[in-house]
Design a protein around this motif. Structure first.
Motif: not given
Length: 584
Positions: A266-267, A273-277, A286-291
């Motif tokens: 979900a993040l 961001r495409d999880p597959a890439r 991208a993910l860590a700043p939101r967390l």
């Protein structure tokens, strides 16, 4: 601030190497310049992970936790309010439940009410849950009084941490920390989430030895939690030694295969961001700043709930909330940065002597009574990047105290500097902790100027003027035959890249063909290599909009990373520009 561009060299120690002969010459040069001279250092399979046996205290920790699990004791995990702490808390909660623990919950101190770590106040809150065992993750090594309070309340304490230890250790029932005195575990850069992962692996072994895993109780596959370990490791910006690269590579592999936690997927979705890439930089930027936004502006329990939920729809809802918090954090950060730069401009003017306008403090302290405590760490980083000197940003804390977040430059160990100041001026710093490049502290507001002067003097004592000049280290100039999508793809997969194992960066001269501003602060460009003819897309983030775009500039020197741009199903090479210097 002047910038020197320096090209990495291959050291004499690695000039004789055993890297595979079929490795592309560019990649071989990049690895050698980072001190990698043996193929074994590039192995990324789980069988190459360092064993947990040499972690001091881990056998005692596993036995303590096994006793708690088997006897049905109540286990409370006490985490930190950053991404490492959140992933550690989620990992501990999920794995202990998977191993059959009867009662497991987590508690994260709200930074605005309690501050960092296992304090006596947090022990009082924890007592409401009637825990038998407290397990700290990503904190605790400096919690002398908190551990004492827990023990007096009859609660057992297991500390798992990775921060540097002080002269005195807490009197916990067990301590696992690769950086505690006497620990022979070689991977000192292991993040908090990596430490608790090892402890849980040891616990699984101990429970198995005791015959705990009998049908229908199953022994969990610890590899299924590596997506959390990868995110926490990258987010905490620990050095990516060969062991941490295995953690990150394996975790990213799970995300790409669609086997990640619903919260991590979900993040990625809200981050577009495409999880597959997905690659390591996506985790970090991208993910860590939101967390992290949860712990900075609200309560990190929101982030941990995201990571432990099994419901994809609930995960999307929580990720959307975190995305909104992150945007709010950005707005606050932009406002604080403008105020900080105005303060620096005034400070520079006030320190001008005999026409010398470069008389800024060598160690910079900044404070505004309306700054947000959760954002000062990012602010310190931004100012440090701009001024290239140690920076501490302060915000109001409790009552008459202020709290500071420090960021440093190479050659200036920020925690050691704070310890030196504390020794020279007893009582000036109320408390502090951290490591070489980042630290936190608190002062009485009335002592701010005294500390600011002391910090500047300590920086002048330990640094030389040349260290205040930024230096960009590059991997040299790319040939025309390497400036392409294939090379970008190869480099993307050659990592994972990160702290102390930096992503390849190149420099070169380009003809500037087109330039325009995006979003008021990002410069979009089309450039052509000096001896080439193909136009290449490039973008430079957060340029000085008073300086760019400049149609009079025709030739530029760029420091850049090769990236893959995807737009409407079309993939092309893109230059992610880190430094832009007009030549003509």
């Amino acid at each position: 601030m002047s910038v020197t561009i320096t090209r990495r060299a291959i050291s004499d120690e690695t000039s004789s190497h055993s890297l595979a002969g079929n490795l592309p010459s560019l990649l071989k040069r990049i690895y050698l310049s980072r001190g990698v001279s043996d193929d074994k250092e590039l192995q990324r399979s789980l069988k190459n992970l360092e064993s947990w046996q040499s972690l001091k205290g881990i056998s005692e920790a596993a036995a303590l936790m096994a006793d708690a699990v088997i006897s049905g004791q109540r286990i409370l995990i006490v985490g930190d309010f950053d991404a490492d702490g959140a992933t550690s808390s989620a990992l501990g909660t999920l794995a202990l439940r998977a191993m059959g623990a009867a009662w497991v919950d987590f508690l994260v101190p709200n930074r605005f009410e309690y501050g960092y770590g296992l304090s006596p106040d947090i022990v009082e809150v924890a007592k409401n849950s009637r825990p038998d065992l407290l397990v700290t993750v990503d904190n605790g090594i400096s919690s002398i009084e908190g551990v004492k309070a827990a023990k007096e309340a009859g609660i057992k304490v297991l500390i798992t941490d990775h921060h540097l230890a002080g002269e005195v250790l807490p009197e916990a029932d067990a301590i696992v920390n690769p950086n505690q005195p006497g620990c022979e575990f070689p991977c000192k850069s292991t993040a908090g989430v990596g430490v608790i992962f090892y402890v849980l692996c040891a616990l699984r072994t101990e429970l198995d030895r005791r015959g705990w895993f009998v049908p229908p109780r199953e022994k969990p596959n610890m590899a299924s939690f590596l997506d959390l370990v990868a995110l926490g490791t990258v987010a905490d910006v620990v050095g990516l030694d060969s062991n941490n690269r295995i953690f990150v590579h394996q975790g990213i592999g799970r995300i790409r295969a669609g086997k990640a936690r619903p919260g991590i997927l979900a993040l990625a979705e809200v981050s577009r961001r495409d999880p597959a890439r997905l690659a390591a930089p996506d985790l970090g930027f991208a993910l860590a700043p939101r967390l992290n936004a949860a712990g900075r502006l609200d309560d990190m329990s929101l982030g941990i709930e995201l990571l432990i939920t099994e419901d994809p729809n609930h995960a999307r809802h929580l990720a959307s909330q975190l995305d909104g918090l992150n945007q709010e954090r950005r707005d606050i950060e932009d406002s604080m940065k403008e105020e900080a730069l105005r303060d620096l401009a005034r400070l520079k003017l006030d320190n001008t002597v005999d026409g010398n306008t470069n008389a800024l403090p060598w160690g910079v302290c900044l404070f505004q009574d309306d700054w947000h405590q959760g954002v000062i760490g990012i602010l310190a980083s931004r100012v440090k990047e701009k001024m290239h000197r140690p920076v501490i940003a302060f915000a109001p804390g409790n009552e008459s105290e202020i709290k500071g977040s420090a960021r440093s430059i190479p050659g200036f160990h920020i925690r050691d500097a704070l310890e030196a100041i504390s020794t020279k001026f007893p009582g000036l710093i109320l408390k502090f902790g951290g490591h070489a490049m980042a630290a936190g502290l608190s002062l009485k507001e009335k002592d701010y100027q005294t500390f600011s002067d002391a910090f500047d003097q300590e920086a002048r004592r330990l640094l030389v003027k040349a260290q205040l000049e930024a230096s960009l280290m590059t991997d040299g100039e790319l040939s025309l035959t390497d400036l392409n999508l294939d090379t970008a793809e190869m480099l993307r997969e050659a990592g994972p890249w990160g702290q102390n194992f930096p992503e390849p960066v190149f420099d070169g001269v380009f003809d500037l063909q087109e330039q325009r501003l995006l979003g008021g602060k990002h410069l979009k460009m089309m450039v052509v290599p000096e001896q080439g003819s193909d136009w290449i897309d490039g973008i430079c983030f957060n340029v000085d909009s008073r300086r760019w775009p400049d149609t009079s500039v025709r030739k530029v020197r760029l420091v850049y990373r090769l990236d893959v741009n995807e737009f409407r199903g079309r993939r092309s090479v893109q230059l992610m520009i880190e430094h832009l210097e007009p030549l003509s």
